[in-house]
Design a protein around this motif. Structure first.
Motif, PDB file in Angstrom:
ATOM      1  N   THR A  58      -5.201  -5.088   4.614  1.00  0.00           N
ATOM      2  CA  THR A  58      -5.006  -4.068   5.649  1.00  0.00           C
ATOM      3  C   THR A  58      -3.771  -4.395   6.487  1.00  0.00           C
ATOM      4  N   ASP A  59      -3.602  -5.664   6.830  1.00  0.00           N
ATOM      5  CA  ASP A  59      -2.426  -6.070   7.598  1.00  0.00           C
ATOM      6  C   ASP A  59      -1.149  -5.860   6.783  1.00  0.00           C
ATOM      7  N   LEU A  60      -1.194  -6.141   5.484  1.00  0.00           N
ATOM      8  CA  LEU A  60      -0.042  -5.903   4.613  1.00  0.00           C
ATOM      9  C   LEU A  60       0.291  -4.416   4.544  1.00  0.00           C
ATOM     10  N   GLU A  61      -0.751  -3.592   4.489  1.00  0.00           N
ATOM     11  CA  GLU A  61      -0.532  -2.148   4.457  1.00  0.00           C
ATOM     12  C   GLU A  61       0.052  -1.665   5.781  1.00  0.00           C
ATOM     13  N   ASN A  62      -0.494  -2.143   6.882  1.00  0.00           N
ATOM     14  CA  ASN A  62       0.002  -1.735   8.202  1.00  0.00           C
ATOM     15  C   ASN A  62       1.452  -2.165   8.428  1.00  0.00           C
ATOM     16  N   ALA A  63       1.845  -3.273   7.814  1.00  0.00           N
ATOM     17  CA  ALA A  63       3.220  -3.760   7.943  1.00  0.00           C
ATOM     18  C   ALA A  63       4.167  -3.067   6.966  1.00  0.00           C
ATOM     19  N   GLY A  64       3.610  -2.242   6.068  1.00  0.00           N
ATOM     20  CA  GLY A  64       4.448  -1.473   5.163  1.00  0.00           C
ATOM     21  C   GLY A  64       4.776  -2.143   3.842  1.00  0.00           C
ATOM     22  N   TYR A  65       4.084  -3.228   3.516  1.00  0.00           N
ATOM     23  CA  TYR A  65       4.364  -3.927   2.265  1.00  0.00           C
ATOM     24  C   TYR A  65       3.590  -3.369   1.075  1.00  0.00           C
ATOM     25  N   ILE A  66       2.375  -2.894   1.322  1.00  0.00           N
ATOM     26  CA  ILE A  66       1.555  -2.381   0.229  1.00  0.00           C
ATOM     27  C   ILE A  66       0.943  -1.044   0.613  1.00  0.00           C
ATOM     28  N   MET A  67       0.395  -0.380  -0.396  1.00  0.00           N
ATOM     29  CA  MET A  67      -0.313   0.879  -0.181  1.00  0.00           C
ATOM     30  C   MET A  67      -1.678   0.718  -0.847  1.00  0.00           C
ATOM     31  N   ILE A  68      -2.731   0.963  -0.100  1.00  0.00           N
ATOM     32  CA  ILE A  68      -4.090   0.887  -0.632  1.00  0.00           C
ATOM     33  C   ILE A  68      -4.527   2.296  -0.980  1.00  0.00           C
ATOM     34  N   VAL A  69      -4.844   2.523  -2.251  1.00  0.00           N
ATOM     35  CA  VAL A  69      -5.294   3.832  -2.713  1.00  0.00           C
ATOM     36  C   VAL A  69      -6.760   3.683  -3.110  1.00  0.00           C
ATOM     37  N   GLN A  70      -7.621   4.335  -2.343  1.00  0.00           N
ATOM     38  CA  GLN A  70      -9.064   4.234  -2.576  1.00  0.00           C
ATOM     39  C   GLN A  70      -9.395   4.576  -4.030  1.00  0.00           C
ATOM     40  N   GLY A  71     -10.095   3.676  -4.699  1.00  0.00           N
ATOM     41  CA  GLY A  71     -10.528   3.906  -6.075  1.00  0.00           C
ATOM     42  C   GLY A  71      -9.458   3.643  -7.123  1.00  0.00           C
ATOM     43  N   LYS A  72      -8.234   3.378  -6.688  1.00  0.00           N
ATOM     44  CA  LYS A  72      -7.128   3.136  -7.629  1.00  0.00           C
ATOM     45  C   LYS A  72      -6.611   1.708  -7.559  1.00  0.00           C
ATOM     46  N   GLY A  73      -6.524   1.162  -6.352  1.00  0.00           N
ATOM     47  CA  GLY A  73      -6.022  -0.198  -6.200  1.00  0.00           C
ATOM     48  C   GLY A  73      -5.023  -0.344  -5.078  1.00  0.00           C
ATOM     49  N   CYS A  74      -4.412  -1.511  -5.058  1.00  0.00           N
ATOM     50  CA  CYS A  74      -3.432  -1.849  -4.033  1.00  0.00           C
ATOM     51  C   CYS A  74      -2.085  -2.050  -4.711  1.00  0.00           C
ATOM     52  N   PHE A  75      -1.075  -1.306  -4.261  1.00  0.00           N
ATOM     53  CA  PHE A  75       0.231  -1.296  -4.906  1.00  0.00           C
ATOM     54  C   PHE A  75       1.308  -1.752  -3.934  1.00  0.00           C
ATOM     55  N   VAL A  76       2.297  -2.478  -4.453  1.00  0.00           N
ATOM     56  CA  VAL A  76       3.434  -2.901  -3.649  1.00  0.00           C
ATOM     57  C   VAL A  76       4.328  -1.693  -3.409  1.00  0.00           C
ATOM     58  N   LYS A  77       4.686  -1.475  -2.153  1.00  0.00           N
ATOM     59  CA  LYS A  77       5.550  -0.352  -1.797  1.00  0.00           C
ATOM     60  C   LYS A  77       7.016  -0.735  -1.919  1.00  0.00           C
ATOM     61  N   GLU A  78       7.861   0.276  -2.024  1.00  0.00           N
ATOM     62  CA  GLU A  78       9.304   0.054  -1.990  1.00  0.00           C
ATOM     63  C   GLU A  78       9.652  -0.384  -0.580  1.00  0.00           C
ATOM     64  N   ILE A  79      10.422  -1.439  -0.496  1.00  0.00           N
ATOM     65  CA  ILE A  79      10.826  -1.927   0.810  1.00  0.00           C
ATOM     66  C   ILE A  79      12.214  -1.372   1.121  1.00  0.00           C
ATOM     67  N   ASN A  80      12.293  -0.561   2.145  1.00  0.00           N
ATOM     68  CA  ASN A  80      13.561  -0.001   2.605  1.00  0.00           C
ATOM     69  C   ASN A  80      14.459  -1.153   3.065  1.00  0.00           C
ATOM     70  N   ALA A  81      15.722  -1.170   2.619  1.00  0.00           N
ATOM     71  CA  ALA A  81      16.644  -2.267   2.925  1.00  0.00           C
ATOM     72  C   ALA A  81      16.818  -2.464   4.429  1.00  0.00           C
ATOM     73  N   ASN A  82      16.890  -1.387   5.192  1.00  0.00           N
ATOM     74  CA  ASN A  82      17.056  -1.512   6.649  1.00  0.00           C
ATOM     75  C   ASN A  82      15.821  -2.108   7.300  1.00  0.00           C
ATOM     76  N   ILE A  83      14.655  -1.675   6.842  1.00  0.00           N
ATOM     77  CA  ILE A  83      13.399  -2.208   7.387  1.00  0.00           C
ATOM     78  C   ILE A  83      13.269  -3.679   7.024  1.00  0.00           C
ATOM     79  N   LEU A  84      13.632  -4.000   5.778  1.00  0.00           N
ATOM     80  CA  LEU A  84      13.575  -5.392   5.325  1.00  0.00           C
ATOM     81  C   LEU A  84      14.470  -6.267   6.195  1.00  0.00           C
ATOM     82  N   GLU A  85      15.682  -5.814   6.453  1.00  0.00           N
ATOM     83  CA  GLU A  85      16.607  -6.593   7.281  1.00  0.00           C
ATOM     84  C   GLU A  85      16.051  -6.777   8.685  1.00  0.00           C
TER      85      GLU A  85
END
Length: 128
Positions: A58-85
């Motif tokens: 949940t903390d990873l999702e709130n920070a924008g690193y992953i997306m939790i899809v109910q019944g499908k799983g947890c996926f790594v999100k695309e990290i925007n270069a500006n947000i990453l920096e």
């Protein structure tokens, strides 16, 4: 993905999981779109409660690193270069503040601290 839990650490287990997965994502070891282990699967593998792994995810999702899809799983999100920096610069600032506080406890001047940093940077460069 290998996560190492240190039960003797002062850092809560969910935070240890969060930090290690975050580092894997930021380093590119876990790629965008990759499926993470399910909350229950990770809980079993690490021998921790489902509540603990849920908190980390949940903390990873709130920070924008992953997306939790109910019944499908947890996926790594695309990290925007500006947000990453911004996130990495925030980490640098936080760590530098801690270094600065330690230097002040040791009564080091700003110049002495800069000299220490220069020496450490040279040592790191020479190791690579």
């Amino acid at each position: 993905m290998k996560i190492i839990i240190q039960n003797s650490s002062d850092i809560p287990i969910y935070q240890q999981i969060y930090e290690q997965i975050k580092e894997e994502i930021l380093s590119g070891k876990i790629k965008e779109g990759e499926v993470l282990p399910s909350i229950r699967q990770l809980s079993r593998e690490l021998k921790v409660s489902v509540i603990t792994t849920t908190r980390a995810y949940t903390d990873l999702e709130n920070a924008g690193y992953i997306m939790i899809v109910q019944g499908k799983g947890c996926f790594v999100k695309e990290i925007n270069a500006n947000i990453l920096e911004e996130k990495i610069m925030s980490d640098i600032e936080k760590h530098f503040y801690e270094i600065w506080k330690c230097a002040k406890i040791l009564k080091k001047t700003d110049e002495e601290l800069l000299d220490i940093i220069r020496i450490l940077m040279e040592d790191i460069k020479n190791e690579q």
